[in-house]
Design an enzyme around this catalytic site. Structure first.
Site, PDB file in Angstrom:
ATOM      1  N   LEU A  12       0.852  -1.191   0.000  1.00 29.78           N
ATOM      2  CA  LEU A  12       0.000   0.000   0.000  1.00 29.78           C
ATOM      3  C   LEU A  12       0.888   1.240   0.000  1.00 29.78           C
ATOM      4  O   LEU A  12       1.749   1.398   0.864  1.00 29.78           O
ATOM      5  CB  LEU A  12      -0.921   0.005   1.221  1.00 29.78           C
ATOM      6  CG  LEU A  12      -1.801  -1.240   1.404  1.00 29.78           C
ATOM      7  CD1 LEU A  12      -2.841  -0.990   2.487  1.00 29.78           C
ATOM      8  CD2 LEU A  12      -2.466  -1.664   0.106  1.00 29.78           C
ATOM      9  N   ARG A  19       2.845  15.551   5.487  1.00 34.10           N
ATOM     10  CA  ARG A  19       3.724  16.081   6.537  1.00 34.10           C
ATOM     11  C   ARG A  19       5.195  16.144   6.133  1.00 34.10           C
ATOM     12  O   ARG A  19       6.016  16.738   6.807  1.00 34.10           O
ATOM     13  CB  ARG A  19       3.572  15.236   7.815  1.00 34.10           C
ATOM     14  CG  ARG A  19       2.342  15.619   8.605  1.00 34.10           C
ATOM     15  CD  ARG A  19       2.221  14.774   9.849  1.00 34.10           C
ATOM     16  NE  ARG A  19       1.558  13.498   9.562  1.00 34.10           N
ATOM     17  CZ  ARG A  19       1.557  12.463  10.402  1.00 34.10           C
ATOM     18  NH1 ARG A  19       2.197  12.534  11.542  1.00 34.10           N
ATOM     19  NH2 ARG A  19       0.915  11.355  10.092  1.00 34.10           N
ATOM     20  N   TYR A 104       3.597  -2.064   3.451  1.00 28.34           N
ATOM     21  CA  TYR A 104       3.376  -0.625   3.271  1.00 28.34           C
ATOM     22  C   TYR A 104       4.614   0.010   2.658  1.00 28.34           C
ATOM     23  O   TYR A 104       5.740  -0.276   3.081  1.00 28.34           O
ATOM     24  CB  TYR A 104       3.061   0.023   4.639  1.00 28.34           C
ATOM     25  CG  TYR A 104       1.801  -0.582   5.229  1.00 28.34           C
ATOM     26  CD1 TYR A 104       0.563  -0.041   4.931  1.00 28.34           C
ATOM     27  CD2 TYR A 104       1.862  -1.731   5.995  1.00 28.34           C
ATOM     28  CE1 TYR A 104      -0.598  -0.625   5.406  1.00 28.34           C
ATOM     29  CE2 TYR A 104       0.705  -2.328   6.476  1.00 28.34           C
ATOM     30  CZ  TYR A 104      -0.524  -1.768   6.177  1.00 28.34           C
ATOM     31  OH  TYR A 104      -1.663  -2.360   6.630  1.00 28.34           O
ATOM     32  N   TYR A 373      47.612  15.384 -11.093  1.00 31.01           N
ATOM     33  CA  TYR A 373      46.410  14.856 -11.743  1.00 31.01           C
ATOM     34  C   TYR A 373      46.835  13.771 -12.717  1.00 31.01           C
ATOM     35  O   TYR A 373      47.619  14.025 -13.652  1.00 31.01           O
ATOM     36  CB  TYR A 373      45.648  15.957 -12.504  1.00 31.01           C
ATOM     37  CG  TYR A 373      44.535  15.359 -13.338  1.00 31.01           C
ATOM     38  CD1 TYR A 373      43.486  14.673 -12.713  1.00 31.01           C
ATOM     39  CD2 TYR A 373      44.550  15.401 -14.731  1.00 31.01           C
ATOM     40  CE1 TYR A 373      42.485  14.069 -13.460  1.00 31.01           C
ATOM     41  CE2 TYR A 373      43.546  14.798 -15.481  1.00 31.01           C
ATOM     42  CZ  TYR A 373      42.522  14.132 -14.835  1.00 31.01           C
ATOM     43  OH  TYR A 373      41.544  13.522 -15.573  1.00 31.01           O
ATOM     44  N   TYR A 394      43.197  15.990 -22.083  1.00 34.71           N
ATOM     45  CA  TYR A 394      42.005  16.496 -22.762  1.00 34.71           C
ATOM     46  C   TYR A 394      42.379  17.707 -23.602  1.00 34.71           C
ATOM     47  O   TYR A 394      42.948  18.679 -23.088  1.00 34.71           O
ATOM     48  CB  TYR A 394      40.980  16.868 -21.675  1.00 34.71           C
ATOM     49  CG  TYR A 394      39.620  17.280 -22.187  1.00 34.71           C
ATOM     50  CD1 TYR A 394      38.911  16.473 -23.075  1.00 34.71           C
ATOM     51  CD2 TYR A 394      39.029  18.466 -21.749  1.00 34.71           C
ATOM     52  CE1 TYR A 394      37.649  16.843 -23.516  1.00 34.71           C
ATOM     53  CE2 TYR A 394      37.768  18.848 -22.184  1.00 34.71           C
ATOM     54  CZ  TYR A 394      37.081  18.034 -23.067  1.00 34.71           C
ATOM     55  OH  TYR A 394      35.837  18.402 -23.494  1.00 34.71           O
TER      56      TYR A 394
HETATM   57  C1  UD1 Z   1      -3.350   1.211  10.249  1.00 35.99           C
HETATM   58  C2  UD1 Z   1      -4.133   0.138  10.973  1.00 35.99           C
HETATM   59  C3  UD1 Z   1      -3.763   0.139  12.450  1.00 35.99           C
HETATM   60  C4  UD1 Z   1      -2.277  -0.042  12.624  1.00 35.99           C
HETATM   61  C5  UD1 Z   1      -1.541   1.017  11.827  1.00 35.99           C
HETATM   62  C6  UD1 Z   1      -0.041   0.778  11.867  1.00 35.99           C
HETATM   63  C7  UD1 Z   1      -6.190   0.019   9.727  1.00 35.99           C
HETATM   64  C8  UD1 Z   1      -7.618   0.370   9.715  1.00 35.99           C
HETATM   65  N1  UD1 Z   1      -5.504   0.400  10.790  1.00 35.99           N
HETATM   66  O1  UD1 Z   1      -3.696   2.477  10.788  1.00 35.99           O
HETATM   67  O2  UD1 Z   1      -4.442  -0.901  13.118  1.00 35.99           O
HETATM   68  O3  UD1 Z   1      -1.928   0.016  13.989  1.00 35.99           O
HETATM   69  O4  UD1 Z   1      -1.946   0.992  10.445  1.00 35.99           O
HETATM   70  O5  UD1 Z   1       0.601   1.873  11.310  1.00 35.99           O
HETATM   71  O6  UD1 Z   1      -5.716  -0.609   8.819  1.00 35.99           O
HETATM   72  N2  UD1 Z   1      -3.216   3.613   2.719  1.00 35.99           N
HETATM   73  C9  UD1 Z   1      -3.606   3.558   1.399  1.00 35.99           C
HETATM   74  N3  UD1 Z   1      -4.877   3.853   1.068  1.00 35.99           N
HETATM   75  C10 UD1 Z   1      -5.811   4.193   1.992  1.00 35.99           C
HETATM   76  C11 UD1 Z   1      -5.411   4.254   3.348  1.00 35.99           C
HETATM   77  C12 UD1 Z   1      -4.108   3.956   3.679  1.00 35.99           C
HETATM   78  O7  UD1 Z   1      -2.791   3.226   0.519  1.00 35.99           O
HETATM   79  O8  UD1 Z   1      -6.951   4.444   1.605  1.00 35.99           O
HETATM   80  C13 UD1 Z   1      -1.827   3.294   3.068  1.00 35.99           C
HETATM   81  C14 UD1 Z   1      -1.082   4.523   3.580  1.00 35.99           C
HETATM   82  O9  UD1 Z   1      -0.382   5.154   2.516  1.00 35.99           O
HETATM   83  C15 UD1 Z   1      -0.140   3.933   4.584  1.00 35.99           C
HETATM   84  C16 UD1 Z   1      -0.855   2.679   5.086  1.00 35.99           C
HETATM   85  O10 UD1 Z   1      -1.858   2.391   4.134  1.00 35.99           O
HETATM   86  O11 UD1 Z   1       1.064   3.513   3.972  1.00 35.99           O
HETATM   87  C17 UD1 Z   1      -1.433   2.809   6.469  1.00 35.99           C
HETATM   88  O12 UD1 Z   1      -2.321   3.881   6.491  1.00 35.99           O
HETATM   89  P1  UD1 Z   1      -2.423   4.802   7.766  1.00 35.99           P
HETATM   90  O13 UD1 Z   1      -3.537   5.767   7.553  1.00 35.99           O
HETATM   91  O14 UD1 Z   1      -1.108   5.290   8.149  1.00 35.99           O
HETATM   92  O15 UD1 Z   1      -2.833   3.721   8.884  1.00 35.99           O
HETATM   93  P2  UD1 Z   1      -4.032   3.745   9.848  1.00 35.99           P
HETATM   94  O16 UD1 Z   1      -5.288   3.477   9.084  1.00 35.99           O
HETATM   95  O17 UD1 Z   1      -3.966   4.949  10.669  1.00 35.99           O
END
Ligand code: UD1
Ligand code: CA
Length: 462
Positions: A12, A19, A104, A373, A394
């Site tokens: 993902l 940020r 991730y 050199y 050169y």
């Molecule tokens: C998620 C978990 C949480 C865990 C945490 C660890 C869920 C609902 N929760 O939290 O239990 O403790 O990760 O860090 O899964 N991403 C997408 N598309 C989306 C949403 C997220 O690609 O629609 C990707 C983000 O880019 C990121 C990762 O998924 O790399 C995690 O998303 P983030 O929002 O950081 O995690 P949480 O949902 O807060």
């Protein structure tokens, strides 16, 4: 689960990374000089993975062109509706059978050892990486029954007071049977505090199907750490550097200060360091790319060694830049030497203060000690190159070769205008501009005759 079963990876990477305050998508930020996403892809590359799917959102073109060397199925998630939604959009591309690791793009340091264990732990359909931490705030909590059986993952924002006290957190990394992903993901709802489709909900769905969910811990805590801002990136960089330096200490390297050394990838993503015994590395040394360091090598403060080989007993003195070079045994380099690409130094060579070399092959026992050199040069054995010698390689258009044969002696401050050849045992007088071949065993020089003006008087103040 048998080993022949196909393994897919779903990464993902749709998050924007606001940020970071950067023009680059977050997963292209670098750790140890390599994009975060490339760390994950390289780790998967060491495992028997059949298919890698990356879910992208923001900056898709930039991410795809940066990862062009990897075999990836790209899936776009146009709206960030939650982790469950992000995996759901891959279903059309996901095989029906086998299992998937869910990773991730901004959690770069998970190791293949941990992922292999996670895969093995999945014996009933789902396994996950969890960790017990002092401060679980913000993270999903692992809810278990009295016997310790996993029941559900509860997000911070949905947790009641009792659930908030749970210290076992969800890393977000799982190994799930594809059949279960195909079965559960279409049924996720976003009826929760964040109105997101939670991937974590597949845990309670599996529990309802009587599936026993296995949780294991990573070997290192940093394996599950994600990067959201520059501070977290810097902290993770330090943890990773500490681990790399520790590995080299285990291999026998002595560091004057393990906190003042960095090990980074080059542009090809290479960063493997091979070391002999009793290597000493002083403060503020940087290694980049693949480096092979022999026994008893001493690397003094401030040197940068990029993708190079250093032979046994060689001493790299302070502040050298050694870039794509090969240095033999018993050599002495620097201080302040710059070995540029395609420099090859044989055993017992000396390249000293403020010397630059490029595409130079320097034979056994030869010395270039000061302020020279040497570029596009082939130098034999036991040659002595005096201070301030320049190979004029050169002409403004083409590069030409300077050849200097065994035992030649080049007087200080000489310009050797290439193409040119200096013979065996030839001597070049100091200050010469050499444009023609210098024969073996002879003294060659170009120099205005010295004169003394007897009638001259030093001016005096009027
Ligand atoms: C998620 C978990 C949480 C865990 C945490 C660890 C869920 C609902 N929760 O939290 O239990 O403790 O990760 O860090 O899964 N991403 C997408 N598309 C989306 C949403 C997220 O690609 O629609 C990707 C983000 O880019 C990121 C990762 O998924 O790399 C995690 O998303 P983030 O929002 O950081 O995690 P949480 O949902 O807060
Ligand atoms: Ca979120």
């Amino acid at each position: 689960m048998n080993a022949t079963e196909t393994l897919s990876v779903i990464i993902l990477a749709a998050g924007k990374g606001t940020r970071m305050k950067s023009n680059k998508p977050k997963v292209l930020q670098t750790l140890a000089n390599k994009p975060l996403l490339a760390h994950v892809l390289d780790t998967c590359g060491t495992m028997a993975v059949n298919k890698t799917i990356v879910v992208y959102g923001f900056g898709g073109e930039q991410v795809q062109s940066a990862m062009a060397n990897y075999d990836i199925s790209w899936v776009e998630q146009t709206e960030q509706l939650g982790t469950g939604h992000a995996v759901k959009v891959t279903l059309d591309d996901l095989p029906e059978d086998g299992k998937s690791l869910i990773l991730y793009g901004d959690v770069p340091l998970v190791s293949s050892e941990t992922l292999s264990k996670l895969e093995e732990a999945n014996d009933q359909g789902i396994s996950m990486l969890t960790l017990t931490v002092d401060n679980p705030f913000g993270l999903g909590r692992i809810k278990r029954d009295a016997e310790g059986k996993v029941l559900a993952i509860v997000e911070q924002k949905d947790a009641d007071e009792e659930e908030k006290l749970i210290k076992e957190i969800n890393s977000g990394i799982y190994c799930v049977d594809n059949a279960l992903l195909h079965k559960y993901l279409p049924n996720l709802s976003n009826d929760n505090a964040q109105q997101e489709y939670y991937l974590t909900d597949i845990v309670k769905m599996a529990v309802a199907d009587d599936i026993d969910i296995k949780a294991i811990e990573p070997k290192y805590d940093f394996e599950i750490e994600g990067v959201n801002d520059r501070q977290q990136l810097a902290i993770l960089e330090r943890k990773w550097q500490a681990k790399l330096v520790n590995d080299l200490q285990v291999a026998g390297v002595q560091f004057a200060d393990p906190s003042r050394v960095d090990i980074r990838a080059n542009a090809n993503g290479d960063s493997e360091i091979t070391v002999g015994q009793d290597v000493f590395v002083d403060a503020n040394v940087i290694f980049e790319g693949n480096c092979v360091i022999g026994n008893n090598v001493q690397i003094d403060a401030g040197s940068v060694i990029k993708h190079s080989q250093i032979g046994d007993n060689t001493h790299i003195k302070v502040n050298c830049l050694i870039d794509n070079a090969v240095v033999g045994r018993n050599a002495a380099i620097g201080p302040f030497a710059h070995l540029r690409p395609e420099t090859v130094l044989a055993d017992d060579t000396k390249v000293g203060n403020f010397v630059e070399t490029k595409k130079a092959n320097i034979g056994k026992g030869s010395k270039v000690n000061h302020l020279s050199y040497i570029g596009d040069a082939k130098i034999g054995k036991e040659v002595n190159i005096g201070a301030g010698t320049i190979t004029c390689n050169y002409d403004g258009v083409n590069k030409s070769l300077t050849q200097i044969d065994d035992n030649a002696f080049i007087g200080s401050n000489s310009s050797l205008v290439a193409p040119v050849k200096i013979g065996k045992m030839a001597t070049v007088g100091a200050g010469s501009v050499i444009t023609k071949a210098c024969p073996d065993n002879k003294l060659s020089l170009t120099r205005a005759k010295q004169a003394t003006i007897n009638s001259w008087k030093r001016p005096v103040k009027k």
